[in-house]
Design an enzyme around this catalytic site. Structure first.
Site, PDB file in Angstrom:
ATOM      1  N   LYS A 169       0.808  -1.194   0.111  1.00 13.67           N
ATOM      2  CA  LYS A 169       0.033   0.042   0.160  1.00 13.67           C
ATOM      3  C   LYS A 169       0.898   1.400   0.069  1.00 13.67           C
ATOM      4  O   LYS A 169       1.984   1.341   0.496  1.00 13.67           O
ATOM      5  CB  LYS A 169      -0.713  -0.038   1.434  1.00 13.67           C
ATOM      6  CG  LYS A 169      -1.991  -0.796   1.149  1.00 13.67           C
ATOM      7  CD  LYS A 169      -2.767  -0.975   2.755  1.00 13.67           C
ATOM      8  CE  LYS A 169      -3.716  -1.887   2.678  1.00 13.67           C
ATOM      9  NZ  LYS A 169      -4.842  -1.434   1.574  1.00 13.67           N
ATOM     10  N   ARG A 210     -10.252 -11.530   2.050  1.00 10.22           N
ATOM     11  CA  ARG A 210     -11.352 -12.525   1.492  1.00 10.22           C
ATOM     12  C   ARG A 210     -10.421 -13.994   1.784  1.00 10.22           C
ATOM     13  O   ARG A 210     -11.138 -15.125   1.613  1.00 10.22           O
ATOM     14  CB  ARG A 210     -11.349 -12.297   0.094  1.00 10.22           C
ATOM     15  CG  ARG A 210     -10.377 -12.121  -0.915  1.00 10.22           C
ATOM     16  CD  ARG A 210     -10.990 -11.435  -2.170  1.00 10.22           C
ATOM     17  NE  ARG A 210     -10.700  -9.809  -1.821  1.00 10.22           N
ATOM     18  CZ  ARG A 210     -11.194  -9.224  -2.938  1.00 10.22           C
ATOM     19  NH1 ARG A 210     -11.583  -9.380  -4.152  1.00 10.22           N
ATOM     20  NH2 ARG A 210     -11.215  -7.603  -2.635  1.00 10.22           N
TER      21      ARG A 210
END
Ligand code: BES
Ligand code: ZN
Ligand code: ZN
Length: 499
Positions: free
Chosen positions: A275, A349
């Site tokens: 990120k 996920r």
């Protein structure tokens, strides 16, 4: 902060700051407020007729009474329209009192509760709202000047029959303890709360009768948790899966449990798909879903809820270490399905895939609700007012919607459909963990989760916009919100307890 209930008769003899209610646009004083007004030589009525105070919910005004009056401050609290005064409104009134009382430097105060807002339930809700708003996390401040510390430390709610308020307050106090645990866990920095230390926090729930099992990396490897383990492999911290069980229906009960599953990424650097530096610090709250599950278990066990519940949290740290997984790796999940990992930042996920499958396989629950700070896209869609809700079951979705409106932790349903599911087919494996497009990002994430849900009724709550508040709210100070604990506690209470 200390909360007490007292009988009006007793409270009157030793008053500190006094809070009286003003109802509605005609600024009607309760009978007690009228008495205080008289004692104060009409100071309340005078204050009402000057200035902007309109008796609205959330408005407060402080009156300094003349000498000879038993208290040193009188705070008028607006209640808005009487017919709109429900539990949530009382919580908001209580919550708003806290910054007001700190603002005037009060140390303690007594709420004088009488008609038309004198029920024990109202008293309990006012106290609960105040308590929730009083939350602070200042263990790492070592030199706050005394005049910046909050002054307010004790609230008394006085009503005709104070004993009657104790019962509704008991459950709310247990709920608040769960909420505070969630807020603490989410606020702690990631060098303090990492998978192992978070698992230790879960184990503390054993004191309340919760059974806690912790799976370590070798155990998860043995089971075949390739998706979850792949996320943690770039970190020097060991991944964990924690299973918490509260059997409120009794030890021998065979009743199917309900299940809550949380994403517990204790820090999400993005991994190799790293990120940007700016804002990366926010990713300490990427364990917010897991934090809610732990706090909820504490609340349910604390109030001895008559329900069998399983709470499962997948705990990993997503880091770009030398052994980190690479974009294009293919992993085999616990369900047996293979996953192409094209973006290591779509890690939540992957963690949930194995946690969901494990929960279904081992507990065959009545339903599963998962909570996850899953996508930035949900923040774009819904902002910080509602969580995104995805479900394969209309009834459960509807129950959550209604409960959200009631407790003020709202949700909004988004679709699941084949057209979206197609987008996560992979060229090399059964499914891919990210699409290369920003379109429908929260939905494709939910579709991914659904690939790991059999026919169990299931709801996924994307709480990325809800776990952390940038500014103070009525009953939630800025910071970790614990959004979801009140919602799910109420869902259980309303629809699943004793059944
Ligand atoms: N933890 C983030 C999502 C997030 C964003 C949580 C903002 C809280 C606030 C998640 O793991 C993530 O990085 N998602 C990616 C998915 C993408 C790579 C498909 C995102 O939202 O950009
Ligand atoms: Zn991520
Ligand atoms: Zn994440």
């Amino acid at each position: 902060m200390k909360i007490q209930f007292a009988d009006i008769a007793a409270a009157k003899s030793k008053l500190d700051a006094v809070i009286v209610f003003v109802v509605g646009a005609d600024k009607k004083l309760s009978p007690l407020a009228a008495t205080v007004n008289k004692q104060a030589g009409g100071a309340i009525v005078k204050a009402l007729s000057s200035g902007k105070f309109a008796g609205k919910l959330g408005q407060y005004v402080t009156v300094i009474p003349s000498d000879g009056v038993k208290c040193d401050r009188i705070v008028l609290a607006g209640c808005g329209e009487i017919k709109k005064l429900n539990a949530l409104a009382f919580e908001k009134i209580g919550g708003g009192l806290i910054p007001h009382l700190n603002g005037i430097g009060a140390k303690s105060a007594t709420v004088l509760l009488d008609s038309p807002v004198a029920s024990p339930e109202a008293a309990a809700r006012i106290a609960h709202g105040a308590y929730l708003r009083s939350y602070r996390f200042d263990k790492y401040h070592t030199k706050t000047p005394a005049d910046e510390k909050p002054t307010f430390v004790a609230l008394t709610v006085a009503l005709a029959n104070s004993k009657a308020a104790a019962k509704p307050y008991h459950d709310l106090e247990k709920l608040a303890e769960g909420i505070f645990l969630t807020r603490n866990l989410v606020t702690e920095p990631p060098n303090i709360i990492y998978p192992e230390s978070m698992a230790e926090e879960c184990q503390k729930l054993e004191a309340l009768g919760v059974e806690v099992d912790v799976l370590d990396e070798p155990e998860m490897y043995e089971l075949g948790f390739g998706a979850l383990l792949g996320v943690g492999q770039g970190s020097s911290r060991e991944s964990k899966l924690v299973v918490m069980r509260w059997n409120g229906l009794g030890k021998g009960s065979k009743a199917q449990p309900i299940a809550f599953v949380g994403k517990g990424v204790t820090f999400d650097s993005g991994g190799i798909s790293i990120k940007p530096a700016n804002g990366m610090e926010d990713m300490k709250y990427d364990m917010g879903g897991a934090g809610v599950v732990v706090g909820l278990m504490k609340a349910l066990a604390g109030r001895k809820a008559k329900v069998n519940v399983v709470g499962v949290v997948g705990l990993v740290e997503n880091m770009p270490g030398g052994n980190a997984q690479r974009p294009s790796d293919v992993v085999t999940s616990y369900s047996g399905q293979t996953i192409e990992v094209i973006n290591t930042d779509a890690e939540g996920r992957l963690v949930l895939a194995d946690a969901l499958w494990y929960t279904q396989k081992h507990f065959k629950p009545k339903f599963i609700i998962d909570l996850a700070t899953l996508t930035g896209a949900i923040v774009v869609s819904l902002g910080s007012s509602r969580a995104g809700l995805f479900s394969n079951n209309d009834k459960l979705a509807e129950q959550l919607f209604k409960t959200g409106e009631k407790v003020g932790e709202e949700v909004w349903r988004l679709p699941l459909a084949d057209v979206y599911d197609k987008l996560i087919n992979s060229d090399i494996a059964d499914v891919v963990n990210s699409t290369n497009s920003r379109e429908a990002g929260s939905i494709t994430a939910a579709q991914f989760l659904q690939r790991f849900v059999n026919n169990t009724p299931w709801v996924h709550l994307d709480i990325a916009g809800m776990a952390w508040a940038k500014k103070d709210m009525d009953i939630v100070p800025k910071g970790a919100t614990a959004y979801g604990v009140r919602l799910l506690n109420e869902l259980v209470k309303e629809y699943y307890e004793g059944k």
